[in-house]
Design an enzyme around this catalytic site. Structure first.
Site, mmCIF file in Angstrom:
data_model
loop_
_atom_site.group_PDB
_atom_site.id
_atom_site.type_symbol
_atom_site.label_atom_id
_atom_site.label_comp_id
_atom_site.label_asym_id
_atom_site.label_seq_id
_atom_site.Cartn_x
_atom_site.Cartn_y
_atom_site.Cartn_z
ATOM 1 N N GLY A 46 -4.180 -11.238 -9.948
ATOM 2 C CA GLY A 46 -5.045 -10.325 -9.503
ATOM 3 C C GLY A 46 -5.422 -9.490 -8.785
ATOM 4 O O GLY A 46 -7.204 -9.217 -8.797
ATOM 5 N N ARG A 75 6.487 -6.255 -16.102
ATOM 6 C CA ARG A 75 7.171 -6.252 -17.287
ATOM 7 C C ARG A 75 7.809 -4.897 -17.250
ATOM 8 O O ARG A 75 6.907 -4.034 -16.680
ATOM 9 C CB ARG A 75 6.358 -6.808 -18.640
ATOM 10 C CG ARG A 75 6.095 -7.714 -18.976
ATOM 11 C CD ARG A 75 7.457 -9.151 -19.173
ATOM 12 N NE ARG A 75 7.941 -8.847 -19.654
ATOM 13 C CZ ARG A 75 9.196 -9.062 -20.311
ATOM 14 N NH1 ARG A 75 9.332 -11.008 -19.564
ATOM 15 N NH2 ARG A 75 10.131 -9.171 -21.611
ATOM 16 N N HIS A 107 3.083 -0.252 -5.889
ATOM 17 C CA HIS A 107 4.698 -1.968 -5.623
ATOM 18 C C HIS A 107 4.897 -1.216 -4.376
ATOM 19 O O HIS A 107 4.761 -0.810 -3.282
ATOM 20 C CB HIS A 107 5.859 -0.320 -5.864
ATOM 21 C CG HIS A 107 7.291 -1.341 -5.523
ATOM 22 N ND1 HIS A 107 7.595 -2.190 -6.222
ATOM 23 C CD2 HIS A 107 8.147 -1.416 -5.076
ATOM 24 C CE1 HIS A 107 8.368 -2.567 -6.283
ATOM 25 N NE2 HIS A 107 8.830 -1.565 -4.997
ATOM 26 N N THR A 116 7.429 5.993 -15.642
ATOM 27 C CA THR A 116 8.468 6.657 -16.235
ATOM 28 C C THR A 116 9.047 5.222 -16.589
ATOM 29 O O THR A 116 9.482 4.538 -16.421
ATOM 30 C CB THR A 116 9.333 8.114 -15.599
ATOM 31 O OG1 THR A 116 9.508 7.491 -14.359
ATOM 32 C CG2 THR A 116 7.819 9.140 -15.672
ATOM 33 N N GLU A 151 -2.483 -2.239 -0.041
ATOM 34 C CA GLU A 151 -2.425 -1.671 -1.419
ATOM 35 C C GLU A 151 -3.844 -1.455 -2.345
ATOM 36 O O GLU A 151 -4.500 -1.128 -2.834
ATOM 37 C CB GLU A 151 -1.865 -2.755 -2.753
ATOM 38 C CG GLU A 151 -0.557 -2.984 -2.149
ATOM 39 C CD GLU A 151 0.341 -4.100 -2.362
ATOM 40 O OE1 GLU A 151 -0.083 -5.093 -4.207
ATOM 41 O OE2 GLU A 151 1.240 -4.934 -2.252
HETATM 42 C C1 GAR Z 1 1.620 -7.196 -5.684
HETATM 43 O O1 GAR Z 1 1.991 -6.657 -4.198
HETATM 44 C C2 GAR Z 1 2.317 -5.877 -6.373
HETATM 45 O O2 GAR Z 1 2.414 -4.350 -5.380
HETATM 46 C C3 GAR Z 1 3.263 -6.349 -6.542
HETATM 47 O O3 GAR Z 1 2.535 -7.854 -7.060
HETATM 48 C C4 GAR Z 1 1.926 -8.090 -6.761
HETATM 49 C C5 GAR Z 1 1.111 -8.825 -7.403
HETATM 50 O O4 GAR Z 1 -0.209 -9.150 -6.840
HETATM 51 N N1 GAR Z 1 4.255 -5.583 -7.666
HETATM 52 C C6 GAR Z 1 5.060 -5.775 -7.561
HETATM 53 O O5 GAR Z 1 5.679 -5.801 -6.863
HETATM 54 C C7 GAR Z 1 5.310 -4.601 -8.812
HETATM 55 N N2 GAR Z 1 6.447 -4.250 -9.274
HETATM 56 P P1 GAR Z 1 -1.624 -9.602 -7.416
HETATM 57 O O6 GAR Z 1 -1.434 -9.796 -9.250
HETATM 58 O O7 GAR Z 1 -2.236 -10.087 -6.648
HETATM 59 O O8 GAR Z 1 -2.519 -7.382 -7.366
#
Ligand code: GAR
Length: 218
Positions: free
Chosen positions: A27, A106, A124, A156, A189
């Site tokens: 999170g 998911r 991502h 999508t 991010e």
């Molecule tokens: C983040 O780095 C996000 O970009 C990635 O998971 C991590 C979640 O961290 N998402 C993916 O890889 C989606 N395919 P967080 O729960 O601490 O924000």
């Protein structure tokens, strides 16, 4: 020309600014969105935080901030479709206007996409279309790219393939490990997600083919 794609993917008017955030883990992106709202960088509210994992540390983080939380464990559902419908029901019960996947691990199926057309965002940790799916940072290191980054895109039915709202580049260093590269990408991010949410909520955009295009109102 402005109305060529009139209807489904034309967003000229202000939308409902109530966010539904879906998480599976830490999170930290959720926290970045909370911070942006509190700092006044993002004019929105978080209507509900939903996790598919009971043990997601992000749930605790959300509760600490006084947010409404729900845990909908995908293992309690016989099919993905039923799980998706339960998530949609919860989002609708909270009058959510924009769904933000924030480390939600998911696949999002048709019930959710039909309920929230062009109103689901995902973040991502790579420059898509490079390195979709799990382990994007590991994939980037294994491939030997010199630049990776972050992508925020509309969701999508195809995995990690929707129209791109925003991207930021991050250099890959020769001595990077998955951890050091992930940490450098995470910094971007946390800037990119609130900025992309703001773009979408501010309207004046449309989807042209694969492209998310912002236009100036007359
Ligand atoms: C983040 O780095 C996000 O970009 C990635 O998971 C991590 C979640 O961290 N998402 C993916 O890889 C989606 N395919 P967080 O729960 O601490 O924000």
């Amino acid at each position: 020309r402005r109305r060529r794609n009139a209807g489904r993917d034309l967003h000229e008017t202000a939308v409902n600014r109530r966010l539904g955030i879906l998480i599976s883990g830490g999170g930290r992106n959720l926290q970045a969105i909370i911070d942006a709202i509190q700092d006044g960088r993002l004019d929105a509210s978080i209507a509900v935080v939903i996790s598919n994992r009971t043990d997601a540390p992000g749930l605790e983080r959300a509760r600490d901030c006084g947010l409404d939380t729900r845990c909908i464990d995908h293992r309690d559902f016989a099919t993905r479709e039923r799980f998706d419908r339960a998530v949609v029901a919860e989002l609708q019960a909270h009058d959510v206007g924009l769904v933000c996947l924030a480390g939600f691990m998911r696949l999002v199926g048709p019930p959710m996409i039909e309920a929230f057309p062009n109103a689901i965002l995902n973040i991502h940790p790579s420059l898509l279309p490079a390195f979709p799916g799990v382990g994007a940072q590991r994939q980037a290191l294994d491939h030997g790219v010199k630049i990776s980054g972050v992508t925020v895109h509309l969701v999508t039915p195809e995995l990690d393939a929707g129209p791109i709202v925003l991207q930021s580049a991050v250099p890959v260093r020769d001595d990077d490990t998955v951890d050091t590269l992930s940490a450098r990408i995470l910094v971007e991010e946390h800037l990119a997600y609130p900025a992309a949410i703001k773009s979408v909520l501010d309207g004046h955009w449309r989807v042209e083919g694969r492209r998310f295009v912002v236009f100036r109102p007359n």
